[in-house]
Each structure stands twice: as structure tokens, then as C-alpha cells.
Design an enzyme around this catalytic site. Structure first.
Site, PDB file in Angstrom:
ATOM      1  N   SER A   1      -8.115  -5.083 -10.982  1.00  0.00           N
ATOM      2  CA  SER A   1      -6.767  -4.534 -11.176  1.00  0.00           C
ATOM      3  C   SER A   1      -5.826  -5.611 -11.709  1.00  0.00           C
ATOM      4  CB  SER A   1      -6.202  -4.027  -9.839  1.00  0.00           C
ATOM      5  OG  SER A   1      -6.513  -2.679  -9.623  1.00  0.00           O
TER       6      SER A   1
ATOM      7  N   LYS B   1       0.853  -1.190   0.000  1.00  0.00           N
ATOM      8  CA  LYS B   1       0.000   0.000   0.000  1.00  0.00           C
ATOM      9  C   LYS B   1       0.882   1.230   0.000  1.00  0.00           C
ATOM     10  CE  LYS B   1      -4.490   0.831   0.240  1.00  0.00           C
ATOM     11  NZ  LYS B   1      -5.586  -0.102  -0.108  1.00  0.00           N
TER      12      LYS B   1
END
Ligand code: GLU
Length: 410
Positions: A345, A103
Site C-alpha cells: 500500500s 483504521k
């Protein structure tokens, strides 16, 4: 506010008590592989220099390249990014896609920047991190306050620095820049498939009264999808407050109002309530789609929903999980319910690597198969372990991670 990374570690521990895993696996996953902090100096429009703090946490690549979005928020810090990275590892394992967890973030309120400043900041983030990013290494994507346009700037910057213009180093790009059909709505769509697979099992009526907290890219599409399917979305909210219509909101009107005024609040024909009051609404399904730590020990008692489905990451604290479980309120966890975003994704990444372009029907067909399969799998796991759905989802993820890491614990 509780530290989200502490909560993530607690969830990990609790899952390892629901089913036994090697202590070494759990110990390994308690520690992100690496945490990177960077300074991003930006020339502001008024000529001054400002230095922003940026992050990339690479939690685990045991199952594939690090994967996960980039968050722009004034409250983002390293602990939040670490928690989000750990959840990405679990989420990709739940969806059984060949990705690890990572992240990124920048501590910034993007609404205070001009478009030019936002572009320089986004390019600056890639510039500072270009060594660690790459299609086979670490593949970012959008998250709170980051958009397809930002992904396009980042892909372009990476191409300029490295010469790799495949676009496969980042997902959530606009269609014209190699994005995938369906990526914009994938998070909500994936959740909707999970809802379809579990609605009856969780005792929800055919037509539900739904409350959606947050009206960003996940929440607005969820409100739209549930409405289109005939459910009544009776309330939505954003950071400025919440609006209610007992008969069900006209979501197209809410979206238009938000576009025109910057907020959902103030739409004619709706009643305004506070964000605390939103939690206490009588409904079948509550969908948190904003930020973490929304349902906590101190406010969980007001919840009247029959079921909670988490489109946001980390909206429910472990203490609140226990209180809800004790009251028979099921919580369908983030790492399952919002996994549609990272799943599409991954489809985008695959298409970029292979020079393909799939139709929306192909994308949603594959997404549906994955979401329904794993929703059922996690529900059955929870039943057989007599535990909640979050522990069950972690158990499924940990089983897959254990297999992937068997030969590589050090
Ligand atoms: N930010 C999204 C999430 O939290 C999507 C991540 C991705 O597409 O890589 O799952």
C-alpha cells in the site's frame, strides 16, 4: 469475546516489560490521537432511509500519515477499530515504512446490500470523513470485506469533494485507477517471505502440512502460494465451516467452488468439519486469516500445530500466547507476518505521489527485502530478550516509535 483493544493494550504493556521504554511513550500510545464516529445516512433501494455507523480511529502519526484499512462487518465496533489502529502503528513501525497507524470501519454486513447501496455507503463514509483524509494526513485501504472497487469509489468521491484526483488518499485501488502491481496478493506474499526467512529457524520441515483459517483475500492467496511452493494445504475454512483433504486440497478447485456457491464447504472429495475442529488438526503450520480472538484461553489446549503464523489481525489473545509459548509453539505475530499488505500500500501511495508505475518484479523485490530483513531482526530480538516473537516485534516497533517521538511527547 475479549475486547480487542484491551488485548492490544495488554500486548503493549507486556512488550514494555520485556525491554524498558520511557513510560511516557507507552502512556502516549495507549491513547489514540483521535476517534471519530460518523452517521452515514443511505437511501436504500426500496426507498427507505437507513443510517449506518462509521468510524475512523487515528492512532498515531508519529512516523507518517495515519495508515490502515476500512472494515465492513456486522460486529465491527469502536473497540475493534481502536485495536486495529494501534496494531497498524506497530505494523508500519515493524516494516519501517513512513506511515503511522489508523483504521476505519462501518458496522454493516455488506452481503446484505445491493451493489448500489454498497457504493452509496462507501461514498458516504468518505463524505463524512473527507476533512480528516488526505495523502499527507490519513490514507485508508481495504480490510475485511472491502475491495479494490470500493477503494475506487472512495477515491472518486474524495476527488469530487476536494479536487485531489491523484488517488494517493487511498490504496488498494484497481490497477486502472492508480493501484499498484502486486497489492491484491501482497498480504499473503509478504507472509510467504517471512515464512521463507524463519522456516528453518522455527524447526519446520521443508514441506509443511498447512491449515488456513479464513478464505478471504488474505487466506485464499496464502493457500494458493503455499500450495504452489509444494506444501500441502490440508484444510481451509470460512464462516460456514471447514473442509479437509489429508492429501492436500486443490486450491484452484476450492476457489472455483467458493465463487460458484459462496462458500468453501461442500467441495467434492473433501470432508467437512467444524471451525472448532479445524483448530485441533494435526499440522505443521496453522495460518489464521480470518478475524481476531480465534485462539483463546478456552480453546488453546486443542492446538496441535508446530507453528502459528498470523495473517489475520489479532487472532491470538495474550493468555493464549502464554500457553503456546509454554508449549514451545511459536506464534509469528500479525504485525510482522501480515505487514506485506500495508507495505505494498505504501509503495502504491509513493507511486501515486510521484506519478510512477512499478513492475510487479520491482514491487515484490522491495517487499521481499523488507519482510526478510524484519523477520530476521525480530527473531534475533526474541532470542536475545528470551521472549516470544510478539513481544519482540512490539519491542522493535517501540524502539522506532520512541526515536520518532523523542521530541514530541506532547
Ligand atoms: N488492512 C490491511 C492491514 O490490516 C492493510 C492496510 C493498508 O494497506 O493500509 O494491514
Amino acid at each position: 469475546m475479549p475486547n480487542p483493544f484491551d488485548n492490544a493494550l495488554l500486548q503493549l504493556n507486556r512488550a514494555s516489560l520485556a525491554k524498558s521504554f520511557s513510560p511516557e511513550l507507552i502512556e502516549r500510545l495507549r491513547h489514540p490521537n483521535r476517534e471519530i464516529r460518523v452517521s452515514i445516512p443511505i437511501r436504500m433501494d426500496d426507498g427507505t432511509l437507513r443510517v449506518f455507523e462509521g468510524y475512523r480511529v487515528e492512532h498515531s502519526n508519529a512516523r507518517g500519515p495515519y495508515k490502515g484499512g476500512i472494515r465492513y462487518h456486522q460486529d465491527t465496533d469502536i473497540n475493534e477499530v481502536k485495536a486495529l489502529a494501534l496494531w497498524m502503528t506497530m505494523k508500519c513501525a515493524v516494516a519501517n515504512i513512513p506511515m503511522g497507524g489508523g483504521k476505519g470501519g462501518i458496522t454493516v454486513n455488506p452481503k446484505e446490500l445491493s451493489k448500489g447501496e454498497l457504493e452509496r455507503l462507501s461514498r458516504g463514509w468518505v463524505h463524512a470523513l473527507s476533512d480528516v483524509l488526505g495523502p499527507k494526513k490519513d490514507v485508508p485501504a481495504p480490510d475485511v470485506n472491502t475491495t479494490p472497487e470500493i477503494m475506487a469509489w472512495m477515491a472518486d468521491e474524495f476527488g469530487k469533494i476536494t479536487g485531489d484526483t491523484s488517488g494517493a488518499m487511498i490504496t488498494g485501488k484497481p490497477l486502472v485507477n492508480g493501484g499498484s502491481e502486486g497489492r491484491g496478493t501482497a498480504t499473503a506474499q509478504g507472509g510467504f517471505y517471512v515464512f521463507g526467512a524463519l522456516r528453518e529457524k522455527l524447526g519446520l520441515p521443508q514441506m509443511c502440512r498447512v491449515v488456513v483459517q479464513g478464505f478471504g483475500n488474505a487466506g485464499d492467496h496464502a493457500a494458493e502460494l503455499w500450495t504452489q511452493a509444494g506444501h500441502a494445504v490440508i484444510a481451509v475454512s470460512d464462516s460456514k465451516g471447514a473442509i479437509v483433504s489429508d492429501a492436500g486440497l486443490d486450491i484452484a478447485a476450492v476457489t472455483a467452488h467458493k465463487k460458484a456457491t459462496g462458500s468453501v464447504v461442500g467441495l467434492a472429495g473433501t470432508r467437512m468439519i467444524s471451525n472448532e475442529e479445524l483448530l485441533a488438526l494435526d499440522c505443521d503450520l496453522f495460518i489464521p486469516a480470518a478475524l481476531e480472538n480465534q485462539i483463546r484461553a478456552d480453546n488453546v489446549a486443542v492446538i496441535r500445530a508446530k507453528v502459528i503464523m498470523e495473517l489475520a489481525n489479532g487472532p491470538t489473545t495474550p493468555e493464549a500466547d502464554d500457553a503456546l509459548f509454554a508449549r514451545g509453539i511459536a506464534v509469528v505475530p500479525d504485525i510482522l507476518f501480515n505487514a506485506g499488505g500495508v507495505t505494498v500500500s505504501t509503495f502504491e501511495w509513493e507511486q501515486n505521489l510521484n506519478g510512477q508505475h512499478w513492475t510487479e518484479a520491482e514491487v515484490f523485490g522491495k517487499l521481499r527485502t523488507i519482510m526478510e530483513r524484519e523477520a530476521t531482526n525480530i527473531f534475533d530480538t526474541a532470542q536475545s530478550l528470551r521472549t516470544d516473537l510478539r513481544r519482540a516485534a512490539f519491542v522493535v516497533a517501540l524502539g522506532r516509535l520512541e526515536e520518532a517521538m523523542r521530541e514530541s511527547h506532547d
